[in-house]
Design a protein around this motif. Sequence first.
Motif, short mmCIF file in Angstrom:
data_model
loop_
_atom_site.label_atom_id
_atom_site.label_comp_id
_atom_site.label_asym_id
_atom_site.label_seq_id
_atom_site.Cartn_x
_atom_site.Cartn_y
_atom_site.Cartn_z
N GLU A 107 1.58 -9.78 -11.84
CA GLU A 107 0.58 -9.83 -10.77
C GLU A 107 1.24 -9.95 -9.40
O GLU A 107 0.81 -9.32 -8.44
N LEU A 108 2.30 -10.75 -9.31
CA LEU A 108 3.02 -10.85 -8.04
C LEU A 108 3.66 -9.52 -7.66
O LEU A 108 3.64 -9.14 -6.48
N GLU A 121 0.86 -7.31 -6.39
CA GLU A 121 0.41 -7.73 -5.07
C GLU A 121 1.42 -7.37 -4.00
O GLU A 121 1.05 -7.00 -2.89
N SER A 122 2.70 -7.46 -4.33
CA SER A 122 3.72 -7.13 -3.33
C SER A 122 3.69 -5.65 -2.99
O SER A 122 4.15 -5.25 -1.94
N LEU A 160 1.02 -4.10 -2.38
CA LEU A 160 -0.02 -3.95 -1.38
C LEU A 160 0.43 -4.46 -0.02
O LEU A 160 0.10 -3.90 1.01
#
Length: 121
Positions: free
Chosen positions: A82-83, A86-87, A89
């Motif tokens: 998930e990290l 997200e990175s 984006l």
Amino acid sequence: MPQQPSELNREESENEFVEAIATVERSLAAVKERYTQIQGDRQRQAELGNLREDVRQSQRQNPMPQLKQELREIEQELETIELNLESSLFSWGSIKQPFWQAVRFGGLGILIGWMLKSYAG
């Protein structure tokens, strides 16, 4: 025979164009690589989500320390994925140019406003 100024300008323009194309190709390769990574991460995330649900059901039916440890590992890997997603984006490179434009034009607006106020006041 020395080269004419127009020939030098044309060669410089061609060199700049070739460099620009190389830069665009490198950027495209980086985007393709990141896109492939994101696809793989999303697929792995879906697989781990399904596995997590299976382990949770197994743990409810038969609580075992191994299942609890496996569940922790799955959740930790899901957080990492998930990290990573997200990175993709929010990266400094993607917001760097708009940020500096806002700083530049915002500062310019404040400066002009201050000058107009001092002139009018």
